[in-house]
Design an enzyme around this catalytic site. Structure first.
Site, PDB file in Angstrom:
ATOM      1  N   GLU A 118       0.850  -1.191   0.000  1.00  0.00           N
ATOM      2  CA  GLU A 118       0.000   0.000   0.000  1.00  0.00           C
ATOM      3  C   GLU A 118       0.880   1.233   0.000  1.00  0.00           C
ATOM      4  O   GLU A 118       1.792   1.371   0.819  1.00  0.00           O
ATOM      5  CB  GLU A 118      -0.934   0.040   1.208  1.00  0.00           C
ATOM      6  CG  GLU A 118      -1.811   1.287   1.214  1.00  0.00           C
ATOM      7  CD  GLU A 118      -2.971   1.224   2.188  1.00  0.00           C
ATOM      8  OE1 GLU A 118      -3.362   2.286   2.706  1.00  0.00           O
ATOM      9  OE2 GLU A 118      -3.490   0.117   2.429  1.00  0.00           O
ATOM     10  N   GLU A 177       4.854   5.320   3.448  1.00  0.00           N
ATOM     11  CA  GLU A 177       4.339   6.655   3.769  1.00  0.00           C
ATOM     12  C   GLU A 177       5.520   7.580   4.035  1.00  0.00           C
ATOM     13  O   GLU A 177       6.483   7.182   4.707  1.00  0.00           O
ATOM     14  CB  GLU A 177       3.422   6.583   4.998  1.00  0.00           C
ATOM     15  CG  GLU A 177       2.895   7.909   5.493  1.00  0.00           C
ATOM     16  CD  GLU A 177       2.110   8.669   4.428  1.00  0.00           C
ATOM     17  OE1 GLU A 177       2.533   9.797   4.092  1.00  0.00           O
ATOM     18  OE2 GLU A 177       1.098   8.123   3.938  1.00  0.00           O
ATOM     19  N   ASP A 212      10.404   7.285  -0.534  1.00  0.00           N
ATOM     20  CA  ASP A 212       9.735   7.518  -1.814  1.00  0.00           C
ATOM     21  C   ASP A 212       9.303   6.182  -2.419  1.00  0.00           C
ATOM     22  O   ASP A 212      10.136   5.306  -2.667  1.00  0.00           O
ATOM     23  CB  ASP A 212      10.707   8.242  -2.752  1.00  0.00           C
ATOM     24  CG  ASP A 212      10.103   8.550  -4.122  1.00  0.00           C
ATOM     25  OD1 ASP A 212       8.967   8.119  -4.386  1.00  0.00           O
ATOM     26  OD2 ASP A 212      10.778   9.218  -4.918  1.00  0.00           O
ATOM     27  N   ASP A 226      -2.771  12.129  -3.251  1.00  0.00           N
ATOM     28  CA  ASP A 226      -2.871  13.561  -3.524  1.00  0.00           C
ATOM     29  C   ASP A 226      -3.391  13.753  -4.950  1.00  0.00           C
ATOM     30  O   ASP A 226      -2.781  13.278  -5.903  1.00  0.00           O
ATOM     31  CB  ASP A 226      -1.487  14.200  -3.377  1.00  0.00           C
ATOM     32  CG  ASP A 226      -1.547  15.725  -3.335  1.00  0.00           C
ATOM     33  OD1 ASP A 226      -2.419  16.306  -4.012  1.00  0.00           O
ATOM     34  OD2 ASP A 226      -0.725  16.330  -2.633  1.00  0.00           O
TER      35      ASP A 226
END
Length: 249
Positions: A79, A104, A131, A154
């Site tokens: 994820e 994350e 990243d 985003d």
């Protein structure tokens, strides 16, 4: 070490990791995220420091050995951008026959995710603060993932920023190389324009991907994707959510 030396070391590290074109110009990367260190609470910091050896993974330039990490051969689900990690931990707790890796870049979210994983006594989860594109490129071997989850990334809603959206043809090409046959791609967003963009990109890979939607577009929110507080708030405000679920042929 003095403050001046610390700054020099940081600057040297940045230069060493920078990339340049053939004629020596600095190559500015287009990032799909904004690095937000935020305010890491003492509790979150303690959770990361005390439990990183068991629940954290560091970036490495060679593929992870998942069997060694988890001690089994269960499917690996990756994820990207798990936020505060609550839904990821819940999915891991509900599916002990799968191993989950969450990426994350927001450190308070990483700390909160580790804390909740400990509270739920989840063992089949590891987190990474790096990243995601570099992790996919370097640390994930081809044909090893059972699935890829990307929930509420985003949206970069301004047209001039659409190039920063993580869902692009090159990203899907990379993900496909990492997925096993039968592996899934599951996206969710509350921005309709981004949902349409995701669908358009995925449709470019019809030969490699099968859309599970009965209408060949979006699926209803599946029960196995936990409802986040963010999403619950959106529902109360009348916001829509679009899920896409594709399978690698």
């Amino acid at each position: 070490m003095s403050e001046k030396q610390t700054f020099a070391d940081k600057k040297r590290k940045t230069v060493e990791q920078a990339e340049f074109t053939e004629d020596g110009r600095y190559l500015r990367k287009v990032r799909s995220f904004v690095l937000r260190t935020g305010r890491l609470s003492d509790y979150q910091r303690d959770m990361m420091n005390s439990n990183w050896a068991n629940l954290g993974l560091d970036y490495q330039p060679t593929p992870f050995n998942f069997r060694e990490i988890f001690g089994n051969d269960n499917p690996i689900v990756l994820e990207i951008g798990f936020g505060m990690g609550r839904s990821l931990v819940e999915m891991a707790a509900q599916n002990p026959d799968r191993n989950y890796i969450g990426i994350e870049v927001h450190t308070p979210g990483v700390g909160a995710c580790i804390a909740y994983a400990l509270e739920k006594q989840v063992k089949n989860l590891r987190v990474i603060c790096h990243d995601a594109t570099e992790i996919l490129r370097d640390a994930i071997a081809d044909n090893t993932l059972g699935g890829l989850q990307l929930y509420f990334p985003d949206p970069w809603q301004k047209v001039k920023h659409h190039k920063r959206r993580i869902v692009q043809p090159a990203f899907i090409t990379r993900v496909l190389s990492k997925l096993k046959p039968g592996g899934f791609i599951h996206f969710a967003t509350d921005w309709e324009n981004y949902a349409e963009h995701m669908l358009e990109v995925l449709r470019q890979f019809d030969a490699e991907l099968e859309n599970t939607s009965a209408t060949n577009d979006f699926i209803p929110r599946p029960d196995f994707r936990p409802l986040t507080k963010f999403e619950e708030r959106g529902h109360r405000l009348g916001h829509g959510v679009w899920d896409l679920y594709f399978i690698k042929r």
